[in-house]
Design a protein around this motif. Structure first.
Motif, PDB file in Angstrom:
ATOM      1  N   ALA A 171      51.159  37.079  32.599  1.00 54.17           N
ATOM      2  CA  ALA A 171      51.885  36.867  33.908  1.00 54.17           C
ATOM      3  C   ALA A 171      53.107  37.902  33.724  1.00 54.17           C
ATOM      4  CB  ALA A 171      52.214  35.685  34.049  1.00 54.17           C
ATOM      5  N   LEU A 172      53.304  38.565  34.776  1.00 49.92           N
ATOM      6  CA  LEU A 172      54.588  39.302  34.898  1.00 49.92           C
ATOM      7  C   LEU A 172      55.595  38.538  35.833  1.00 49.92           C
ATOM      8  CD1 LEU A 172      52.741  42.759  35.377  1.00 49.92           C
ATOM      9  CD2 LEU A 172      53.897  42.040  33.180  1.00 49.92           C
ATOM     10  N   GLY A 173      56.373  37.795  35.067  1.00 49.51           N
ATOM     11  CA  GLY A 173      57.246  36.848  35.913  1.00 49.51           C
ATOM     12  C   GLY A 173      57.014  35.574  35.372  1.00 49.51           C
ATOM     13  N   LYS A 174      57.655  34.435  36.051  1.00 48.83           N
ATOM     14  CA  LYS A 174      57.660  33.229  35.644  1.00 48.83           C
ATOM     15  C   LYS A 174      56.300  32.536  35.818  1.00 48.83           C
ATOM     16  CE  LYS A 174      62.397  32.080  36.483  1.00 48.83           C
ATOM     17  NZ  LYS A 174      63.334  31.394  36.966  1.00 48.83           N
ATOM     18  N   ARG A 175      55.438  32.903  36.780  1.00 48.09           N
ATOM     19  CA  ARG A 175      54.271  32.284  36.962  1.00 48.09           C
ATOM     20  C   ARG A 175      53.229  33.152  37.703  1.00 48.09           C
ATOM     21  NH1 ARG A 175      53.252  26.073  39.104  1.00 48.09           N
ATOM     22  NH2 ARG A 175      51.060  26.312  39.313  1.00 48.09           N
ATOM     23  N   ALA A 176      51.826  32.937  37.331  1.00 48.58           N
ATOM     24  CA  ALA A 176      50.900  33.723  38.254  1.00 48.58           C
ATOM     25  C   ALA A 176      49.458  32.771  37.983  1.00 48.58           C
ATOM     26  CB  ALA A 176      50.311  35.060  37.571  1.00 48.58           C
ATOM     27  N   GLU A 177      48.844  32.570  39.105  1.00 51.23           N
ATOM     28  CA  GLU A 177      47.460  31.739  39.221  1.00 51.23           C
ATOM     29  C   GLU A 177      46.440  32.820  39.350  1.00 51.23           C
ATOM     30  OE1 GLU A 177      48.457  27.732  41.137  1.00 51.23           O
ATOM     31  OE2 GLU A 177      48.914  29.520  42.549  1.00 51.23           O
ATOM     32  N   VAL A 178      45.313  32.546  38.464  1.00 52.79           N
ATOM     33  CA  VAL A 178      44.191  33.562  38.433  1.00 52.79           C
ATOM     34  C   VAL A 178      43.124  32.499  38.467  1.00 52.79           C
ATOM     35  CG1 VAL A 178      45.275  35.341  37.258  1.00 52.79           C
ATOM     36  CG2 VAL A 178      44.146  33.801  36.038  1.00 52.79           C
ATOM     37  N   LEU A 179      41.717  33.018  38.636  1.00 54.10           N
ATOM     38  CA  LEU A 179      40.547  32.478  38.846  1.00 54.10           C
ATOM     39  C   LEU A 179      39.956  33.392  37.429  1.00 54.10           C
ATOM     40  CD1 LEU A 179      38.102  30.687  39.296  1.00 54.10           C
ATOM     41  CD2 LEU A 179      37.404  32.321  40.986  1.00 54.10           C
ATOM     42  N   LEU A 180      39.681  32.754  36.316  1.00 57.28           N
ATOM     43  CA  LEU A 180      39.144  33.346  35.141  1.00 57.28           C
ATOM     44  C   LEU A 180      37.611  33.136  35.263  1.00 57.28           C
ATOM     45  CD1 LEU A 180      39.350  34.723  32.251  1.00 57.28           C
ATOM     46  CD2 LEU A 180      40.094  32.607  31.433  1.00 57.28           C
ATOM     47  N   VAL A 181      36.842  34.066  34.963  1.00 59.49           N
ATOM     48  CA  VAL A 181      35.486  33.784  34.989  1.00 59.49           C
ATOM     49  C   VAL A 181      34.811  34.523  33.411  1.00 59.49           C
ATOM     50  CG1 VAL A 181      32.899  34.211  35.982  1.00 59.49           C
ATOM     51  CG2 VAL A 181      34.903  33.989  37.187  1.00 59.49           C
ATOM     52  N   ILE A 182      34.180  33.743  32.723  1.00 57.11           N
ATOM     53  CA  ILE A 182      34.046  34.196  31.226  1.00 57.11           C
ATOM     54  C   ILE A 182      32.396  34.049  31.108  1.00 57.11           C
ATOM     55  CG2 ILE A 182      34.085  33.781  28.850  1.00 57.11           C
ATOM     56  CD1 ILE A 182      36.818  32.284  29.338  1.00 57.11           C
ATOM     57  N   SER A 183      31.729  35.197  30.574  1.00 62.61           N
ATOM     58  CA  SER A 183      30.474  35.177  30.408  1.00 62.61           C
ATOM     59  C   SER A 183      30.198  35.485  29.082  1.00 62.61           C
ATOM     60  CB  SER A 183      29.708  36.309  31.488  1.00 62.61           C
ATOM     61  OG  SER A 183      28.375  36.655  31.161  1.00 62.61           O
ATOM     62  N   ARG A 184      29.509  34.558  28.405  1.00 59.36           N
ATOM     63  CA  ARG A 184      29.291  34.691  27.037  1.00 59.36           C
ATOM     64  C   ARG A 184      28.009  34.237  26.513  1.00 59.36           C
ATOM     65  NH1 ARG A 184      34.475  32.381  23.675  1.00 59.36           N
ATOM     66  NH2 ARG A 184      33.136  33.281  21.916  1.00 59.36           N
TER      67      ARG A 184
END
Length: 73
Positions: A50-63
């Motif tokens: 995060a660039l700042g105090k907080r960020a929200e993301v949807l993380l998709v991982i393909s393994r």
């Protein structure tokens, strides 16, 4: 978050919901804002933060293989 990389063929994708982040493979990190999406090969070193105090993301991982979870990879 920083990773040395996962098994060959791994992919990660992040969709930014709020805040700003830096994400991507080492040497090709991009700055992303809400509505931005990035997908990259995750079999080499990569990071996101995060660039700042907080960020929200949807993380998709393909393994290809899900590791046994013991706190390490």
């Amino acid at each position: 978050y920083f990773s040395q990389g996962h098994e060959l063929g791994s992919l990660e994708g992040l969709y930014v919901l709020s805040g700003r982040i830096e994400a991507g493979p080492e040497g090709h990190v991009e700055t992303l804002e809400p509505g931005d999406w990035i997908r990259f090969n995750a079999d080499g070193a990569h990071r996101y933060r995060a660039l700042g105090k907080r960020a929200e993301v949807l993380l998709v991982i393909s393994r290809r293989q899900i590791p046994d979870f013991a706190g390490d990879e």
